[in-house]
Design an enzyme around this catalytic site. Structure first.
Site, PDB file in Angstrom:
ATOM      1  NE  ARG A 144       5.902  -4.543   2.494  1.00  0.00           N
ATOM      2  CZ  ARG A 144       7.207  -4.699   2.234  1.00  0.00           C
ATOM      3  NH1 ARG A 144       7.928  -3.665   1.817  1.00  0.00           N
ATOM      4  NH2 ARG A 144       7.777  -5.871   2.404  1.00  0.00           N
ATOM      5  CB  CYS A 192      12.932  -2.548   6.250  1.00  0.00           C
ATOM      6  SG  CYS A 192      14.505  -3.303   5.743  1.00  0.00           S
TER       7      CYS A 192
END
Length: 285
Positions: free
Chosen positions: A182, A241
């Site tokens: 990611r 995050c």
């Protein structure tokens, strides 16, 4: 009362049950089926706290605060009061993902509101089941407590504007705890765009755990994070995050290492990626 180590081992939790110690256990497992799973079977005596409605506010627009914005401290204090929690209570939190999901967020929020006696169960629900901690489907009914004192969040939070500054300022380091795939912008299963914030480094939260799914030792965590603090200091270190939940796992790891807790960027990638700001992928890095 002495401030406890941020983590509690399953053997220690078992001893609390055996000694009939006074403590409050909270299941913070998250996901669409989390409450149904809790209702079907949870650690005996555990309350349930919902990530979406109790540990976050429902976002009106994820571009303004991300997918899991923090509630106001007063609102969270009211949730604690309704759950029968007082500042003096010893609390153990857990989830079904090694504490890597909403349990870490709950730990951070309790610490941030000034609650000292809180620990996260190392290994989470699975470790407790394997050890033989009793499982129950009965739903405890907490007795509301007197009003929990509220104040501003006591742990540091980075604003959207500060992260924008940090993205172009080498005196800061931004730590992205998402999976490398990611971070590299190869895939993005949750948010709209793949990539990462400029000036960010990738230290996936999984690196806090050993190959058994337990937190690494304080010495190992110190070795992993101390150089970041030595080069910048906690005030110049921002952790994020996808939506400000899993980042708390790494903030807890700092605490377990005996290090100062850096700033949490609550909006995280879910906010940044929706604001037409510079983004880095492996292809354009």
């Amino acid at each position: 009362m002495k401030v406890p180590f941020p983590l509690i081992r399953v053997e220690e939790l078992g001893q609390l049950y055996q000694d009939q110690k006074d403590f409050i256990l909270i299941d913070a497992s998250a996901g669409a089926q989390a409450f149904d799973q809790y209702r079907a079977g949870h650690l005996h005596g555990a309350l349930f706290m919902d990530l979406e409605t109790q540990l976050a506010t429902v976002p009106q627009n994820a571009a303004d605060g991300g997918r899991h914005p923090l509630p106001e401290p007063k609102i969270f204090a009211n949730i604690l009061s309704e759950s029968g929690i007082l500042p003096s209570h010893r609390i153990v939190v857990y989830d079904d993902k090694n504490g890597a999901n909403a349990a870490a967020r709950l730990w951070w929020m309790l610490k941030a509101i000034g609650h000292e006696q809180v620990q996260l169960l190392d290994g989470g629900l699975q470790a407790a089941k394997n050890y033989g901690i009793p499982i129950s489907s009965s739903l405890p009914t907490p007795l509301p407590a007197s009003v929990y004192p509220s104040r501003d969040w006591l742990l540091p939070v980075a604003s959207f504007a500060e992260v924008q500054q940090a993205s172009t300022d080498d005196s800061y380091t931004i730590v992205d705890v998402r999976d490398q795939i990611r971070f590299d912008g190869i895939t993005e299963p949750i948010d709209l765009i793949a990539g990462h914030i400029p000036n960010a480094v990738n230290i996936p939260f999984q690196s806090n755990l050993d190959n058994t799914g337990l937190f690494r030792t304080p010495e190992q965590l110190t070795a992993q994070y101390q150089t970041l603090l030595e080069s910048k200091g906690a005030a110049q270190l921002i952790v994020h995050c996808g939506s400000g939940v899993t980042a708390c796992h790494s903030l807890l790891a700092f605490a377990a290492a005996g290090l100062e807790i850096p700033k949490l960027y609550v909006g995280s990638w879910s906010e940044w990626s929706r604001n037409n700001l510079p983004m880095i992928t492996k292809a354009n890095n």
